[in-house]
Enzyme design. Sequence first.
Site, PDB file in Angstrom:
ATOM      1  N   GLU A  94       0.819  -1.204   0.000  1.00  0.00           N
ATOM      2  CA  GLU A  94       0.000   0.000   0.000  1.00  0.00           C
ATOM      3  C   GLU A  94       0.854   1.254   0.000  1.00  0.00           C
ATOM      4  O   GLU A  94       1.954   1.275   0.548  1.00  0.00           O
ATOM      5  CB  GLU A  94      -0.917   0.013   1.223  1.00  0.00           C
ATOM      6  CG  GLU A  94      -2.013  -1.022   1.158  1.00  0.00           C
ATOM      7  CD  GLU A  94      -2.606  -1.315   2.527  1.00  0.00           C
ATOM      8  OE1 GLU A  94      -3.804  -1.085   2.719  1.00  0.00           O
ATOM      9  OE2 GLU A  94      -1.857  -1.793   3.401  1.00  0.00           O
TER      10      GLU A  94
ATOM     11  N   CYS B 283       3.285   8.520   0.895  1.00  0.00           N
ATOM     12  CA  CYS B 283       3.774   7.563   1.886  1.00  0.00           C
ATOM     13  C   CYS B 283       3.935   6.217   1.185  1.00  0.00           C
ATOM     14  O   CYS B 283       2.964   5.683   0.648  1.00  0.00           O
ATOM     15  CB  CYS B 283       2.775   7.459   3.041  1.00  0.00           C
ATOM     16  SG  CYS B 283       3.228   6.236   4.298  1.00  0.00           S
TER      17      CYS B 283
ATOM     18  N   CYS C  15       5.308  -6.490   7.723  1.00  0.00           N
ATOM     19  CA  CYS C  15       6.337  -5.971   8.631  1.00  0.00           C
ATOM     20  C   CYS C  15       6.603  -7.000   9.727  1.00  0.00           C
ATOM     21  O   CYS C  15       5.678  -7.651  10.214  1.00  0.00           O
ATOM     22  CB  CYS C  15       5.886  -4.659   9.264  1.00  0.00           C
ATOM     23  SG  CYS C  15       7.159  -3.840  10.258  1.00  0.00           S
TER      24      CYS C  15
ATOM     25  N   CYS D 121       5.022  -3.880  16.148  1.00  0.00           N
ATOM     26  CA  CYS D 121       4.522  -2.846  17.053  1.00  0.00           C
ATOM     27  C   CYS D 121       3.059  -3.158  17.357  1.00  0.00           C
ATOM     28  O   CYS D 121       2.243  -3.303  16.441  1.00  0.00           O
ATOM     29  CB  CYS D 121       4.665  -1.471  16.408  1.00  0.00           C
ATOM     30  SG  CYS D 121       6.370  -1.015  16.038  1.00  0.00           S
TER      31      CYS D 121
ATOM     32  N   CYS E 202      -0.111  -1.223  15.866  1.00  0.00           N
ATOM     33  CA  CYS E 202      -0.116  -0.990  14.418  1.00  0.00           C
ATOM     34  C   CYS E 202      -0.783  -2.166  13.711  1.00  0.00           C
ATOM     35  O   CYS E 202      -0.396  -3.328  13.898  1.00  0.00           O
ATOM     36  CB  CYS E 202       1.318  -0.805  13.919  1.00  0.00           C
ATOM     37  SG  CYS E 202       1.455  -0.583  12.131  1.00  0.00           S
TER      38      CYS E 202
ATOM     39  N   LEU F  15       9.284   6.668  18.398  1.00  0.00           N
ATOM     40  CA  LEU F  15       9.610   6.527  19.816  1.00  0.00           C
ATOM     41  C   LEU F  15       8.463   5.838  20.560  1.00  0.00           C
ATOM     42  O   LEU F  15       8.630   4.747  21.118  1.00  0.00           O
ATOM     43  CB  LEU F  15       9.908   7.892  20.413  1.00  0.00           C
ATOM     44  CG  LEU F  15      10.349   7.937  21.873  1.00  0.00           C
ATOM     45  CD1 LEU F  15      11.588   7.098  22.117  1.00  0.00           C
ATOM     46  CD2 LEU F  15      10.569   9.394  22.311  1.00  0.00           C
TER      47      LEU F  15
ATOM     48  N   CYS G  12      -1.816   6.591   9.579  1.00  0.00           N
ATOM     49  CA  CYS G  12      -0.653   5.976  10.216  1.00  0.00           C
ATOM     50  C   CYS G  12      -1.064   4.765  11.038  1.00  0.00           C
ATOM     51  O   CYS G  12      -1.955   4.840  11.883  1.00  0.00           O
ATOM     52  CB  CYS G  12       0.025   7.018  11.108  1.00  0.00           C
ATOM     53  SG  CYS G  12       1.436   6.402  12.032  1.00  0.00           S
TER      54      CYS G  12
END
Length: 356
Positions: free
Chosen positions: A97, A110, A117, A121, A124, A223, A340
């Site tokens: 994407e 983006c 991935c 995280c 996400c 972070l 995001c």
Amino acid sequence: MPVELLGKSLEELREFMATLCERPFRAAQLYHAMYAERRFEFAAMTNIPAALRQRLESADGGRITPPRIARKFPSVDGSIRYLFSIGAGNEKPAQIESVFMPRDGRQTICISTQAGCAVDCHFCLTAQLGLIRNLTAGEIVGQALVALEENRAQLAPQTNIVLMGQGEPMLNYDATMAAVRILLDSKGVGLGPRHITLSTSGIVPGIERLGREKVRPSLAISLNASSDEQRNALMPINRKYPLDALFEACRKYPLRPREYFTFEYVLLGGVNDTPEDARRVVRLVANLRAKVNLIPWNPGNLPYRAPTAESIEEFQRILVDKGVPTFVRYSRGQDVFAACGQLALMETPSPFVALQ
């Protein structure tokens, strides 16, 4: 078998042209046609002689395989999420994407560096895919080229690229940087270093390696936590590269004049958005030339909630009062899974629909 040309550097194209017994300047013409003019068909490359175009189209010539648009998801805010199909030749078929975001005299694209991935995280949605495979340089740069070409009629003068889509760029370093060099090359796509940002979850060896590059993008670091205990729970990669190691790499990183680190901090309601969290973030970034982007968590089928407006305002105030430039970044395209942390190959119309 035809050679895949998209993603090749100028020097690599010279080597390819040499195999056809062509002079080196033909490589420069091909490079310009692909990257500056965004021509993906040899027949459309009018700067190349017809005889050479025919050779390139032959079985022993070359091919240009940009990501194929499988679906487009337009948002009410003008953003477009692209679902691309990739995989040609020996590459494993996959879907990725990208998001095209026009706004105020510029467009930001983006793009992804991996299909899926592996960093995991926990806040996400992309993490739920796992890692499918790394992308090639052509698949990375091709996302930007296709999005620009698709929107050619309404392009603004400035283009920004953020390597913040699916994947961890530092875990596909060579292909990512090969694509970045083409994007930054004045004879290629022609973007400026300040208009490309690479976002990492904190892969310390990658940060160190990036600092040694002569040509490189700006660096952003996700972070998202104010202590090792908290970051371990949200981002398991912190167990390998804890905050002390991450910030030591930052202190040694050779920032350019007027360049800042960007620290991205996804605010999770009741998890990492307290005033004490904000004060710990101040201490972490002390003595660094840094700015902080606060990103309120975008809804999805995960056990988190967005922060309140009051907690966002208080968090920002504490950082700003201590001299840390801090901005609240509300993600665009939430209604089409383009925000995001929402890139998870979903084809439902609402981010509130449970994953299947």
